[in-house]
Every structure is written in structure tokens, then in C-alpha cells.
Design a protein around this motif. Structure first.
Motif, PDB file in Angstrom:
ATOM      1  N   ALA A  91       0.849  -1.195   0.000  1.00 19.55           N
ATOM      2  CA  ALA A  91       0.000   0.000   0.000  1.00 19.55           C
ATOM      3  C   ALA A  91       0.880   1.239   0.000  1.00 19.55           C
ATOM      4  N   LEU A  92       0.291   2.359  -0.408  1.00 25.58           N
ATOM      5  CA  LEU A  92       0.938   3.663  -0.307  1.00 25.58           C
ATOM      6  C   LEU A  92       0.291   4.432   0.836  1.00 25.58           C
ATOM      7  N   GLY A  93       1.109   5.060   1.662  1.00 24.43           N
ATOM      8  CA  GLY A  93       0.596   5.827   2.782  1.00 24.43           C
ATOM      9  C   GLY A  93       1.422   5.569   4.027  1.00 24.43           C
ATOM     10  N   GLU A  94       1.208   6.291   5.130  1.00 28.68           N
ATOM     11  CA  GLU A  94      -0.036   7.014   5.217  1.00 28.68           C
ATOM     12  C   GLU A  94       0.133   8.403   4.651  1.00 28.68           C
ATOM     13  N   MET A  95      -0.924   8.887   4.053  1.00 26.83           N
ATOM     14  CA  MET A  95      -0.951  10.191   3.400  1.00 26.83           C
ATOM     15  C   MET A  95      -2.266  10.867   3.768  1.00 26.83           C
ATOM     16  N   GLY A  96      -2.352  12.167   3.536  1.00 31.37           N
ATOM     17  CA  GLY A  96      -3.623  12.832   3.806  1.00 31.37           C
ATOM     18  C   GLY A  96      -3.448  14.256   4.274  1.00 31.37           C
ATOM     19  N   LEU A  97      -4.318  14.658   5.203  1.00 31.06           N
ATOM     20  CA  LEU A  97      -4.327  16.023   5.723  1.00 31.06           C
ATOM     21  C   LEU A  97      -4.424  15.985   7.242  1.00 31.06           C
ATOM     22  N   ASP A  98      -3.692  16.889   7.894  1.00 30.23           N
ATOM     23  CA  ASP A  98      -3.744  16.998   9.350  1.00 30.23           C
ATOM     24  C   ASP A  98      -3.823  18.476   9.707  1.00 30.23           C
ATOM     25  N   TYR A  99      -5.012  18.915  10.113  1.00 33.68           N
ATOM     26  CA  TYR A  99      -5.210  20.320  10.482  1.00 33.68           C
ATOM     27  C   TYR A  99      -5.090  20.537  11.986  1.00 33.68           C
ATOM     28  N   VAL A 108       0.616   3.078 -10.113  1.00 36.84           N
ATOM     29  CA  VAL A 108       1.178   1.754  -9.763  1.00 36.84           C
ATOM     30  C   VAL A 108       0.107   0.778  -9.282  1.00 36.84           C
ATOM     31  N   LYS A 109      -1.121   1.270  -9.185  1.00 36.86           N
ATOM     32  CA  LYS A 109      -2.278   0.433  -8.830  1.00 36.86           C
ATOM     33  C   LYS A 109      -2.140  -0.216  -7.454  1.00 36.86           C
ATOM     34  N   LEU A 110      -1.875   0.643  -6.448  1.00 33.69           N
ATOM     35  CA  LEU A 110      -1.835   0.195  -5.065  1.00 33.69           C
ATOM     36  C   LEU A 110      -2.884   0.958  -4.248  1.00 33.69           C
ATOM     37  N   PRO A 111      -3.507   0.303  -3.272  1.00 30.15           N
ATOM     38  CA  PRO A 111      -4.448   1.004  -2.390  1.00 30.15           C
ATOM     39  C   PRO A 111      -3.717   2.002  -1.508  1.00 30.15           C
ATOM     40  N   ILE A 112      -4.457   2.962  -0.963  1.00 34.10           N
ATOM     41  CA  ILE A 112      -3.834   4.018  -0.167  1.00 34.10           C
ATOM     42  C   ILE A 112      -4.386   4.031   1.261  1.00 34.10           C
ATOM     43  N   ILE A 113      -3.525   4.446   2.178  1.00 39.15           N
ATOM     44  CA  ILE A 113      -3.881   4.565   3.592  1.00 39.15           C
ATOM     45  C   ILE A 113      -3.968   6.046   3.924  1.00 39.15           C
ATOM     46  N   ILE A 114      -5.148   6.463   4.391  1.00 36.22           N
ATOM     47  CA  ILE A 114      -5.426   7.883   4.590  1.00 36.22           C
ATOM     48  C   ILE A 114      -5.329   8.281   6.056  1.00 36.22           C
ATOM     49  N   ALA A 145      -9.514   8.827  -6.532  1.00 34.53           N
ATOM     50  CA  ALA A 145      -8.906   7.802  -5.687  1.00 34.53           C
ATOM     51  C   ALA A 145      -9.721   6.516  -5.667  1.00 34.53           C
ATOM     52  N   GLU A 146     -10.965   6.596  -6.119  1.00 37.01           N
ATOM     53  CA  GLU A 146     -11.792   5.386  -6.143  1.00 37.01           C
ATOM     54  C   GLU A 146     -11.212   4.313  -7.073  1.00 37.01           C
ATOM     55  N   GLU A 147     -10.322   4.707  -7.968  1.00 35.53           N
ATOM     56  CA  GLU A 147      -9.711   3.736  -8.883  1.00 35.53           C
ATOM     57  C   GLU A 147      -8.859   2.713  -8.138  1.00 35.53           C
ATOM     58  N   VAL A 148      -8.303   3.126  -6.995  1.00 36.89           N
ATOM     59  CA  VAL A 148      -7.457   2.201  -6.221  1.00 36.89           C
ATOM     60  C   VAL A 148      -8.052   1.870  -4.855  1.00 36.89           C
ATOM     61  N   GLY A 149      -8.873   2.782  -4.315  1.00 45.14           N
ATOM     62  CA  GLY A 149      -9.452   2.554  -2.994  1.00 45.14           C
ATOM     63  C   GLY A 149      -8.397   2.569  -1.906  1.00 45.14           C
ATOM     64  N   GLY A 150      -8.801   2.094  -0.735  1.00 38.21           N
ATOM     65  CA  GLY A 150      -7.876   2.108   0.390  1.00 38.21           C
ATOM     66  C   GLY A 150      -8.636   2.115   1.690  1.00 38.21           C
ATOM     67  N   GLU A 205     -18.545   5.143  -0.767  1.00 40.24           N
ATOM     68  CA  GLU A 205     -18.920   5.328  -2.171  1.00 40.24           C
ATOM     69  C   GLU A 205     -17.692   5.409  -3.073  1.00 40.24           C
ATOM     70  N   MET A 206     -16.540   5.794  -2.481  1.00 41.69           N
ATOM     71  CA  MET A 206     -15.305   5.897  -3.265  1.00 41.69           C
ATOM     72  C   MET A 206     -14.400   4.680  -3.079  1.00 41.69           C
ATOM     73  N   ASN A 207     -14.998   3.551  -2.687  1.00 42.22           N
ATOM     74  CA  ASN A 207     -14.245   2.293  -2.654  1.00 42.22           C
ATOM     75  C   ASN A 207     -13.273   2.215  -1.476  1.00 42.22           C
ATOM     76  N   PHE A 208     -13.582   2.905  -0.379  1.00 42.53           N
ATOM     77  CA  PHE A 208     -12.696   2.891   0.779  1.00 42.53           C
ATOM     78  C   PHE A 208     -13.255   2.046   1.910  1.00 42.53           C
ATOM     79  N   TYR A 209     -12.334   1.530   2.703  1.00 39.64           N
ATOM     80  CA  TYR A 209     -12.641   0.790   3.912  1.00 39.64           C
ATOM     81  C   TYR A 209     -12.512   1.720   5.111  1.00 39.64           C
ATOM     82  N   ILE A 210     -13.033   1.289   6.247  1.00 40.41           N
ATOM     83  CA  ILE A 210     -12.997   2.071   7.479  1.00 40.41           C
ATOM     84  C   ILE A 210     -12.153   1.318   8.501  1.00 40.41           C
ATOM     85  N   GLY A 211     -11.051   1.950   8.947  1.00 38.63           N
ATOM     86  CA  GLY A 211     -10.170   1.350   9.940  1.00 38.63           C
ATOM     87  C   GLY A 211     -10.496   1.862  11.336  1.00 38.63           C
TER      88      GLY A 211
END
Length: 260
Positions: free
Chosen positions: A90-98, A122-128, A146-151, A168-174
Motif C-alpha cells: 500500500a501507499l501511505g499514510e498520506m492525507g491532511l492533518d489540520y 502503480v495500482k496500489l491502495p492508499i492509507i489515509i 482515488a476510487e480507482e485504487v481505494g484504500g 462510495e469511493m471504494n474505501f474501507y474504514i479502519g
């Protein structure tokens, strides 16, 4: 047979007893697989080394938003190169932190978008990683397709509406330690509502230790306490929840069941 989908076992807090922590997780808590996350140059290197040492540990590589200020354009090529490693799933973790004022928002967004584009390449899921930035995270995930790869939205802290947008965008909930906190009404509600086939377990160790270890160092083995709480909320056995969430992790990260 539990899969801890978010660990930081290469953190300095484990320098003195890492092997014992891993042994406890495997032998006493039933954790069969772990996904260790690198989020800057230093931790990416040590995460890869850890995954190479243990056949049941995998690695994710990415750039954390709080470290975005240190990101250089050549780091994208570095990440692209590492995605060819057989233990990088997987790729990540990536995202936003305010919450932490360490990187300007525009810098965070630039680094976030570049990594999503790489993941699609590279067709890898992402960790947000999403802290106090729910709407902007969802907006960027949508605009960057991002729905193309999900995560997975790791350590999910949003409400039902944010969860639905992510699903709806192909993501899981951790979900991790906070779901066990006595006053954690929203995480418990999300644990009840998230569809069975989109739920993942995690610790984020050494951070966010579950009850009764709240405020102390978290361990990957404590993911079983998270599993026990969610199983109770959903009215199923811990064994059934472990099977469901492990199957979900295997499917998302394309890990063969023979990996144990």
C-alpha cells in the motif's frame, strides 16, 4: 487470525523489546499479520527492513501530512521505486492533518495529491490520515479519482456522512483503540454501522492504546481488545469478527491467505 492493518513497530518506543512485542501479539493475542507503515524517509527505510525480516509483516510507504514540509520532488521517485518491492502492499499514510501546525495546508494538499496520482499509476491502495480535515480529504479523494485504487481511512474519526462518502469511493474504514473508550459515542456508532465487508482492525501502535491501557504504549497485540469491543457492539463472536476483518484486509491489500 487477526490482521492489524496499521502499526508503527519501527517506532523508537519498541527499540528495547520489539521481538517480545511481536511474540506476544502472535502467541498470546492471535495476531497473524501486521501492516507496518512508513511515513517519511527514516521510517520508510526501517519499515521495509522490518517487513523483510518477518514474513508475516508487510509495509506501506508514504508521506505523512505533518512531514509534508520536508517532502522533496525526488521523494516521489523514491516512493515509486519502492512500490516494486514485494512486501510493499500500500501507499501511505498520506492525507491532511489540520490539528498539528507543522505543514501549511497547500503543501499538505500538494503532497497528498501527488501520492494519490502515484497510487493510481502503480495500482496500489492508499492509507489515509485524516485529522480535523474530513471534508477536504473527501474532496481531494474525489477530485483525484482515488476510487480507482481505494484504500482505508485509518483511525476513522468522521461521522456517518463522511463514512458514506468514503464507502462510495471504494474505501474501507479502519477502527482502533478509540472505539474502546468509554465516552467514545461516535466511534462506537460507526463500528455498528460500517458494512461488514468494509471494516478493518488496527492499533496505530505505539499510539492510541485501547482501554484499559489508554495513555500507555500501545502494542499490536492489543488489536484483539479492539476486536472484542466491536464484536460486542455488532453482536457477533470475536472469532467471526476476526475472520471478516482479516478477509477484508487480504482482499484490499491483495495478501495471499498462505502468507501466515
Amino acid at each position: 487470525m487477526i490482521f492489524d492493518t496499521h502499526t508503527h513497530l519501527n517506532d523508537k518506543q519498541f527499540d528495547q523489546d520489539l521481538e517480545e512485542v511481536i511474540r506476544r501479539a502472535r502467541e498470546e493475542y492471535g495476531v497473524s499479520w501486521m501492516l507496518n507503515v512508513g511515513f517519511n524517509r527514516e521510517t520508510i527505510k526501517s519499515s521495509i527492513e522490518l517487513a523483510e525480516k518477518y514474513d508475516f509483516i508487510y509495509s506501506a510507504v508514504g508521506w505523512h501530512p505533518t512531514d509534508a514540509i520536508y517532502y522533496q520532488e525526488e521523494d516521489l521517485a523514491y516512493l515509486r521505486e519502492l512500490t516494486a518491492h514485494p512486501k510493499v502492499i500500500a501507499l501511505g499514510e498520506m492525507g491532511l492533518d489540520y490539528h498539528w501546525d507543522t505543514s501549511p495546508k497547500d503543501v499538505q494538499e500538494h503532497v497528498f495529491k501527488e501520492q494519490i496520482r502515484l497510487a493510481r499509476e502503480v495500482k496500489l491502495p492508499i492509507i489515509i490520515h485524516d485529522r480535523d480535515a474530513h471534508e477536504d480529504v473527501i474532496s481531494i479523494l474525489g477530485s483525484e479519482h482515488a476510487e480507482e485504487v481505494g484504500g482505508v481511512l485509518h483511525c476513522f474519526g468522521g461521522d456517518e456522512a463522511i463514512m458514506e462518502a468514503a464507502l462510495e469511493m471504494n474505501f474501507y474504514i479502519g477502527l482502533g483503540g478509540p472505539v474502546t473508550f468509554k465516552n467514545a459515542k461516535l466511534p462506537k456508532e460507526i463500528a455498528r454501522l460500517v458494512p461488514e465487508d468494509r471494516l478493518l482492525l488496527e492499533t496505530d501502535c505505539p499510539y492510541l492504546a485501547p482501554h484499559p491501557y489508554r495513555g500507555k504504549r500501545n502494542e499490536t497485540g492489543y488489536v484483539r481488545l479492539v476486536a472484542e469491543q466491536i464484536a460486542e457492539i455488532r453482536g457477533i463472536s470475536v472469532e467471526e469478527l476476526a475472520r471478516i476483518t482479516t478477509d477484508n484486509a487480504m482482499r484490499l491489500f491483495r495478501v495471499p491467505n498462505s502468507a501466515n
